[in-house]
Enzyme design. Structure first.
Site, PDB file in Angstrom:
ATOM      1  N   GLY A 222       0.774  -1.240   0.000  1.00 26.86           N
ATOM      2  CA  GLY A 222       0.000   0.000   0.000  1.00 26.86           C
ATOM      3  C   GLY A 222       0.798   1.279   0.000  1.00 26.86           C
ATOM      4  O   GLY A 222       0.209   2.351   0.139  1.00 26.86           O
ATOM      5  N   PRO A 264       4.843  -4.902  -0.795  1.00 27.04           N
ATOM      6  CA  PRO A 264       4.647  -3.796  -1.744  1.00 27.04           C
ATOM      7  C   PRO A 264       4.428  -4.271  -3.178  1.00 27.04           C
ATOM      8  O   PRO A 264       5.145  -5.146  -3.669  1.00 27.04           O
ATOM      9  CB  PRO A 264       5.970  -3.015  -1.643  1.00 27.04           C
ATOM     10  CG  PRO A 264       6.975  -4.040  -1.207  1.00 27.04           C
ATOM     11  CD  PRO A 264       6.241  -5.074  -0.396  1.00 27.04           C
ATOM     12  N   GLY A 265       3.425  -3.706  -3.815  1.00 29.72           N
ATOM     13  CA  GLY A 265       3.184  -3.985  -5.233  1.00 29.72           C
ATOM     14  C   GLY A 265       3.531  -2.750  -6.047  1.00 29.72           C
ATOM     15  O   GLY A 265       4.574  -2.651  -6.683  1.00 29.72           O
ATOM     16  N   TYR A 306     -11.193   3.559 -11.276  1.00 29.46           N
ATOM     17  CA  TYR A 306     -10.941   4.219  -9.981  1.00 29.46           C
ATOM     18  C   TYR A 306     -10.912   5.737 -10.090  1.00 29.46           C
ATOM     19  O   TYR A 306     -10.694   6.412  -9.081  1.00 29.46           O
ATOM     20  CB  TYR A 306      -9.569   3.804  -9.427  1.00 29.46           C
ATOM     21  CG  TYR A 306      -9.305   2.333  -9.330  1.00 29.46           C
ATOM     22  CD1 TYR A 306     -10.002   1.546  -8.416  1.00 29.46           C
ATOM     23  CD2 TYR A 306      -8.340   1.728 -10.120  1.00 29.46           C
ATOM     24  CE1 TYR A 306      -9.743   0.189  -8.314  1.00 29.46           C
ATOM     25  CE2 TYR A 306      -8.075   0.370 -10.021  1.00 29.46           C
ATOM     26  CZ  TYR A 306      -8.777  -0.394  -9.124  1.00 29.46           C
ATOM     27  OH  TYR A 306      -8.518  -1.719  -9.020  1.00 29.46           O
ATOM     28  N   CYS A 332     -15.905   0.518 -27.252  1.00 30.69           N
ATOM     29  CA  CYS A 332     -17.280   1.015 -27.303  1.00 30.69           C
ATOM     30  C   CYS A 332     -17.814   1.219 -25.900  1.00 30.69           C
ATOM     31  O   CYS A 332     -18.747   0.532 -25.447  1.00 30.69           O
ATOM     32  CB  CYS A 332     -18.153   0.054 -28.093  1.00 30.69           C
ATOM     33  SG  CYS A 332     -17.690   0.050 -29.807  1.00 30.69           S
ATOM     34  N   GLU A 333     -17.181   2.087 -25.201  1.00 34.02           N
ATOM     35  CA  GLU A 333     -17.548   2.524 -23.856  1.00 34.02           C
ATOM     36  C   GLU A 333     -16.966   3.925 -23.741  1.00 34.02           C
ATOM     37  O   GLU A 333     -16.098   4.296 -24.538  1.00 34.02           O
ATOM     38  CB  GLU A 333     -16.857   1.670 -22.777  1.00 34.02           C
ATOM     39  CG  GLU A 333     -17.208   0.218 -22.770  1.00 34.02           C
ATOM     40  CD  GLU A 333     -18.416  -0.130 -21.909  1.00 34.02           C
ATOM     41  OE1 GLU A 333     -18.883   0.750 -21.159  1.00 34.02           O
ATOM     42  OE2 GLU A 333     -18.881  -1.274 -22.022  1.00 34.02           O
TER      43      GLU A 333
HETATM   44  N1  LLP Z   1      -0.976  -7.184  -0.059  1.00 36.32           N
HETATM   45  C1  LLP Z   1      -2.283  -7.460  -0.195  1.00 36.32           C
HETATM   46  C2  LLP Z   1      -2.900  -8.458   0.675  1.00 36.32           C
HETATM   47  C3  LLP Z   1      -3.036  -6.802  -1.173  1.00 36.32           C
HETATM   48  O1  LLP Z   1      -4.328  -7.082  -1.297  1.00 36.32           O
HETATM   49  C4  LLP Z   1      -2.408  -5.869  -2.021  1.00 36.32           C
HETATM   50  C5  LLP Z   1      -3.159  -5.190  -3.058  1.00 36.32           C
HETATM   51  C6  LLP Z   1      -1.040  -5.611  -1.843  1.00 36.32           C
HETATM   52  C7  LLP Z   1      -0.360  -6.283  -0.843  1.00 36.32           C
HETATM   53  C8  LLP Z   1      -0.277  -4.629  -2.686  1.00 36.32           C
HETATM   54  O2  LLP Z   1      -0.769  -3.335  -2.609  1.00 36.32           O
HETATM   55  P1  LLP Z   1       0.033  -2.156  -3.318  1.00 36.32           P
HETATM   56  O3  LLP Z   1       1.390  -2.056  -2.641  1.00 36.32           O
HETATM   57  O4  LLP Z   1       0.185  -2.507  -4.738  1.00 36.32           O
HETATM   58  O5  LLP Z   1      -0.801  -0.941  -3.112  1.00 36.32           O
HETATM   59  N2  LLP Z   1      -5.888  -2.513  -8.664  1.00 36.32           N
HETATM   60  C9  LLP Z   1      -5.785  -1.440  -7.704  1.00 36.32           C
HETATM   61  C10 LLP Z   1      -5.014  -1.839  -6.497  1.00 36.32           C
HETATM   62  C11 LLP Z   1      -5.604  -3.059  -5.828  1.00 36.32           C
HETATM   63  C12 LLP Z   1      -4.722  -3.572  -4.792  1.00 36.32           C
HETATM   64  C13 LLP Z   1      -5.173  -4.937  -4.345  1.00 36.32           C
HETATM   65  N3  LLP Z   1      -4.375  -5.428  -3.293  1.00 36.32           N
HETATM   66  C14 LLP Z   1      -5.167  -0.227  -8.369  1.00 36.32           C
HETATM   67  O6  LLP Z   1      -4.872  -0.283  -9.560  1.00 36.32           O
HETATM   68  O7  LLP Z   1      -5.023   0.823  -7.726  1.00 36.32           O
END
Ligand code: LLP
Length: 404
Positions: A222, A264-265, A306, A332-333
Site C-alpha cells: 500500500g 509492496p506492489g 478508480y 465502445c464505452e
Molecule cells: N498485499 C495485499 C494483501 C493486497 O491485497 C495488495 C493489493 C497488496 C499487498 C499490494 O498493494 P500495493 O502495494 O500494490 O498498493 N488494482 C488497484 C489496487 C488493488 C490492490 C489490491 N491489493 C489499483 O490499480 O489501484
C-alpha cells in the site's frame, strides 16, 4: 546511476514492437527495491513483492534476482512464483474468500500462508493442528486508501478476520492447536500517511500479546507512489524510522523479537511502467479536442475504474504549442484516459505515453471488444526485449470449442 529510458527509446520501442505496448524499466524496479532496503537497513524486515501488480514471468524472475520475496493472491500466482524459481519459504500466499482446497494446495507447496477467515482457519486447525504454521489476516478497522475501491481495512471491508472476532481465533487455537506464527493486515492501496501504518502497528501489537508463537507482523503493502505532478508518495524513510522505533519499543517492553514483513506492489513496479499508444483520430468538439488512441479501458482500466490520474505525454512532440485534449480509447464505452489535459500539440500518428502504469496496468487488461492484449517489453541494461507477444486472433479463439 539509474540508466535512463528516454522518449527516443520509447519511440524506438513503439516503432519496433508496434503499439499499444507496455514497457517496463528493470533498473527502476531495482532502485525502488534498494530504496526500501536501505531505509530498513539494520532491521529484521522482509519484503514480499505483491505479484498481482504485474506477473509477467520475466518480471517475477527479475524480482527474484534482486533478492526480493514474493506475495501471491491466488494458487496460480503461487505456481507462477515457483516456476520463476522462488523457494517456498520466500513465497507468501495472502488469500481471501478462497476454497479450503487452495489453502491445502499452498501447504503442499510448502509456502507461507495468511488465512483470512475463521471458517478456513477452523478447517486448517482441525486438519493440521500444530504441524504447519500459518499467519492470520486481520481487518484492523482502519479507513484508509486512495479511494474506497482500494480501501481494504475498514469496518465494511470483506478482507481479513474482523478484529472483534479475535476471541474466536483464540478459542480455535485452544481447540485445535493451530500454530499462529504471524499476524497480517493490508489496510489499502495508496496509503500516503505514515500514521496509518503506525495505527496498524498499534492494532497488531495489542493482538500480538495474545499469540505467544509469533515470528512476524506483516504490515501488507500500500505504499503510495506519486501519480500527479507535484504529488508526494509515502515517505519510506520516515516510515522505516517509525517502524524501527515501534518494534524496538515492543521488543524492550515485552522481551519478544518480531520480524516485520511488507508486501509492496505498486511501489516496486508502478513507476517502472509505460503504456505507449498511437493516436488514431483527432476530433474537435466544443471546448476540447478528443485524441483517440489505439488502446482503451481494455488495456489500462485504472482511470475509468478508480478515477485514477495517469500522466500523459506526447512523446512524439514534447515542445509543441500547448492545447487542451481529452485522451480517449477505441472501446465502445466511454473510456476516457484523461480529460481536458494540456498537452503539446497532438497530430494523428503521434505516440502517446501513459506513465506510472507498471502496476495493475497490463495485469487488469482484458480482451473486451475482442481486441488484443498489448505486447510487453522489458528495458534492461539499455536494451529492449520483448517479453510478451501481442495477442492474435488465435488467442481470442484458443479456449473456445467450435461446436456449431
Ligand atoms: N498485499 C495485499 C494483501 C493486497 O491485497 C495488495 C493489493 C497488496 C499487498 C499490494 O498493494 P500495493 O502495494 O500494490 O498498493 N488494482 C488497484 C489496487 C488493488 C490492490 C489490491 N491489493 C489499483 O490499480 O489501484
Amino acid at each position: 546511476m539509474l540508466n535512463q529510458l528516454t522518449n527516443a527509446d520509447l519511440i524506438n520501442i513503439a516503432e519496433e514492437f508496434g503499439t499499444p505496448v507496455y514497457v517496463y524499466h528493470a533498473e527502476k524496479i531495482k532502485s525502488q527495491f534498494e530504496r526500501l532496503q536501505s531505509a530498513f537497513d539494520n532491521t529484521d524486515t522482509k519484503f514480499f513483492y505483491a505479484a498481482k501488480a504485474l506477473t509477467n514471468i520475466n518480471i517475477l524472475r527479475y524480482i527474484k534476482s534482486i533478492g526480493c520475496n514474493i506475495d501471491c493472491s491466488s494458487i496460480n500466482e503461487v505456481q507462477l512464483a515457483i516456476k520463476a524459481g522462488f523457494a517456498p519459504q520466500n513465497i507468501l500466499y495472502t488469500s481471501n474468500s478462497i476454497a479450503f482446497s487452495e489453502i491445502e494446495a499452498a501447504k503442499d507447496f510448502g509456502v507461507n500462508i495468511n488465512i483470512d477467515s475463521i471458517s478456513n482457519l477452523e478447517k486448517f486447525g482441525k486438519k493440521f493442528g500444530h504441524t504447519y504454521p500459518v499467519g492470520i489476516r486481520l481487518r484492523p478497522n482502519i479507513m484508509a486508501g486512495g479511494n474506497l475501491k482500494i480501501s481494504t481495512g475498514h469496518e465494511g471491508s470483506k478482507f481479513g478476520i474482523p478484529l472483534e472476532h479475535i476471541d474466536k481465533v483464540i478459542d480455535l487455537v485452544k481447540e485445535t492447536g493451530l500454530f499462529i506464527h504471524g499476524l497480517n493486515i493490508h489496510t489499502g492501496s495508496e496509503l500516503k500517511d505514515v500514521e496509518i501504518f503506525a495505527k496498524g502497528i498499534e492494532v497488531l501489537f495489542e493482538v500480538a500479546k495474545q499469540f505467544p508463537e509469533l515470528k512476524f507482523l506483516d504490515l501488507g503493502g500500500g505504499f503510495k507512489v506519486p501519480y500527479e505532478p507535484g504529488e508526494e508518495g509515502t515517505d519510506i524513510e520516515k516510515l522505516a524510522e517509525k517502524v524501527k522505533e515501534e518494534f524496538n519499543w515492543f521488543e524492550k517492553t515485552y522481551n519478544r523479537h518480531l520480524q516485520v514483513w511488507f508486501e509492496p506492489g505498486k511501489f516496486l513496479v508502478s513507476e517502472a511502467g509505460y503504456l505507449i499508444t498511437k493516436v488514431n483520430v483527432l476530433k474537435e468538439s466544443g471546448h476540447t479536442i478528443f485524441a483517440g488512441v489505439d488502446s482503451g479501458l481494455n488495456h489500462l482500466i485504472r482511470p475509468m475504474f478508480y478515477g485514477s490520474y495517469h500522466e500523459v505525454q506526447n512523446i512524439s512532440n514534447t515542445a509543441g504549442e500547448k492545447k487542451h485534449y481529452t485522451v480517449v480509447g477505441n472501446i465502445c464505452e466511454t473510456d476516457t484516459f484523461a480529460e481536458n489535459r494540456e498537452l503539446p500539440e497532438i497530430k494523428e500518428g503521434d505516440f502517446i505515453a501513459f506513465l506510472n502504469t507498471g502496476a495493475y496496468g497490463f495485469e487488469m487488461a482484458s480482451n473486451y471488444n475482442s481486441r488484443f492484449k498489448p505486447a510487453e517489453v522489458l528495458w534492461k541494461d539499455g536494451r529492449a526485449v520483448l517479453i510478451r507477444k501481442r495477442d492474435d486472433l488465435g488467442d481470442l479463439l484458443k479456449n473456445q470449442l467450435q461446436v456449431l
